[in-house]
Scaffold this active site. Structure first.
Site, PDB file in Angstrom:
ATOM      1  N   HIS A  71       0.702  -1.310   0.015  1.00 19.01           N
ATOM      2  CA  HIS A  71       0.012  -0.037  -0.070  1.00 19.01           C
ATOM      3  C   HIS A  71       0.912   1.358  -0.036  1.00 19.01           C
ATOM      4  CE1 HIS A  71      -3.423  -2.710   0.774  1.00 19.01           C
ATOM      5  NE2 HIS A  71      -3.165  -2.867   1.754  1.00 19.01           N
ATOM      6  N   ASP A  82      -5.067  -8.383  -3.014  1.00 23.24           N
ATOM      7  CA  ASP A  82      -4.989  -8.128  -1.730  1.00 23.24           C
ATOM      8  C   ASP A  82      -6.483  -8.761  -0.990  1.00 23.24           C
ATOM      9  OD1 ASP A  82      -4.811  -7.120   0.776  1.00 23.24           O
ATOM     10  OD2 ASP A  82      -5.142  -5.046   0.509  1.00 23.24           O
TER      11      ASP A  82
HETATM   12 ZN   LIG Z   1      -3.075  -6.969   2.641  1.00 20.26          ZN
END
Ligand SMILES: [Zn+2]
Length: 455
Positions: free
Chosen positions: A270, A321
């Site tokens: 991220h 993710d």
């Molecule tokens: Zn993750």
């Protein structure tokens, strides 16, 4: 050793698209690439061939909850309200169900052009929190799913020890995730055994986040396998930045870059909320920024400083993710569209005069290969034989050549133009569908049909 030769009218080689390529696969690797060749009898013929991509960040079990966290609650829905539902799903699934969900997900990844998964694996224990007799029981589940689907596996066992900065006690909802240092070292060893029989498998190691590991635990975990990639979530949420400031006086990346030897083996997932200084410093380390654009949009995370990071020489790769939606084109499109919406501009990430689709595809291919421990990827001799063919009878691809093929694939195809996919040298997708898709889906349906009522 099995040999396959593919004749492609157009193939994306490291230096660009080339016409009339014969690519020979021996076992799991590409043996040769011949350009300007003529097709031979027995060749598998395709119109367009591009490299398969490594997906550097997945939580397989979360595929089971796609669409289950989209009803607005009584207050302000955020990442943290989504996480409550995710914890309930994590507590509801048996090892057999996790394997069935992961196999379905990995089949969908292959259909979407991902030929390797970096499985960031933090679900370790029985639903009551007790370890399984085989501490890697759930690593075995996701590894079996990789074997069933044929996707390349980079298993990333994750240390998760605390619920917040400063070593806060874990919560009840986290009980399937939790290990101390000794338990985690045993888990890493058992995870190596779990993937040993999978061809071209790799092991990486992770600490979940600065919330879930103390500085001592982070240092311990990063030193466990010093030659393997090391992954960690960082700076996904504004609250995480605020909590880190309250704990240390520093922002998460600022703290990390001052206290850990971040280098090219690191993959930071991220890195959404970075100051300009953090952006430049992270780029200079050579670490991979593991972006998960579709999930980051779904969770309302924010905007990654992509133009500044790329301009500073930063390396990025893609992960799916939460697996709310799965596919190379969807992730690349969202990566660029988030930047366009944020900057009120077009073609943000490509250098002047270059194709945006080609630029971000090539960047994510390289970053994904590094972060998943395979080093390099692409249609070249010696590389792992991960290949994806596109059908030219797709409306988005009519009359497209060169880099415009990738622009059409990423931005213009409302249904997938992916036709065939080879992973580790084996053809796993034909006509856009996984060759064992029906059986894999039947197991998935049986495992998850009542999940919405069970959580
Ligand atoms: Zn993750």
């Amino acid at each position: 050793m099995t040999e396959t030769t593919i004749f492609a009218e157009n193939a994306l080689l490291p230096e660009g698209f080339a016409a009339n390529c014969r690519i020979t696969i021996a076992g799991t690797r590409i043996r040769s690439v011949e350009v300007g060749a003529a097709p031979m009898p027995g060749d598998e013929r395709v119109a367009i061939l591009i490299p398969g991509m490594a997906n550097l960040h997945s939580h397989a079990f979360q595929r089971a909850m796609a669409g289950l966290a989209e009803i607005r609650g009584p207050g302000h829905d955020t990442f943290w309200t989504w996480r409550d539902i995710m914890y309930r799903v994590a507590l509801a699934l048996s090892p057999e169900e996790i394997e069935a969900v992961a196999a379905q997900l990995y089949a969908e990844m292959l259909e979407g052009g991902f030929t390797r998964v970096g499985e960031f694996h933090y679900l370790h224990h029985h639903p009551d929190g007790a370890p399984y007799d085989d501490v890697a029981r759930l690593a075995v589940a996701v590894s079996s799913a990789a074997a069933d689907s044929g996707i390349g596996m980079t298993l990333i066992p994750v240390l998760y020890a605390h619920s917040d900065f400063g070593g806060a006690e874990p919560t009840a909802g986290q009980r399937r995730f939790i290990n101390d240092r000794e338990g985690f070292a045993r888990l890493v060893e058992a995870s190596e055994t779990a993937i040993a029989a999978l061809p071209e498998s790799r092991l990486a190691v992770a600490a979940h986040s600065l919330r879930a590991a103390t500085p001592e635990e982070l240092a311990f975990t990063a030193a466990l396998r010093p030659d393997a990639p090391f992954h960690m979530h960082i700076s996904e949420q504004v609250k995480e930045v605020e909590d880190c400031l309250a704990w240390s006086g520093q922002r998460p990346l600022e703290w990390l870059l001052d206290h850990a030897a971040v280098d090219p083996r690191w993959c930071l997932i991220h890195a959404t909320h970075m100051s300009e200084t953090e952006t430049r410093r992270l780029a200079a380390t050579g670490a991979v920024a593991g972006l998960c654009p579709v999930t980051e949009a779904n969770l309302g995370d924010g905007f990654f400083n992509a133009p500044e990071f790329v301009a500073a020489g930063g390396t990025l790769g893609l992960g799916s993710d939460s697996n709310i939606l799965v596919g190379v084109a969807a992730e690349l499109r969202q990566l660029e569209y988030a930047q366009r919406l944020n900057r009120r501009a077009r073609n943000v990430l490509a250098p002047h005069g270059a194709s945006n689709g080609r630029t971000i595809f090539a960047a994510a291919l390289a970053g994904g290969a590094r972060a998943t421990g395979i080093g390099t990827a692409g249609l070249m001799p010696g590389a792992i034989a991960d290949l994806v063919s596109l059908a030219t009878d797709h409306p988005a691809l009519v009359g497209r050549s060169g880099d415009r093929i990738l622009d059409a694939f990423v931005f213009g195809a409302s249904s997938s133009p992916i036709d065939k996919v080879w992973a580790l040298g084996q053809k796993r997708v034909e006509g856009g569908r996984h060759v064992d898709g029906e059986a894999i889906f039947a197991r998935f349906r049986a495992a998850t049909a009542t999940l919405a009522e069970r959580i």
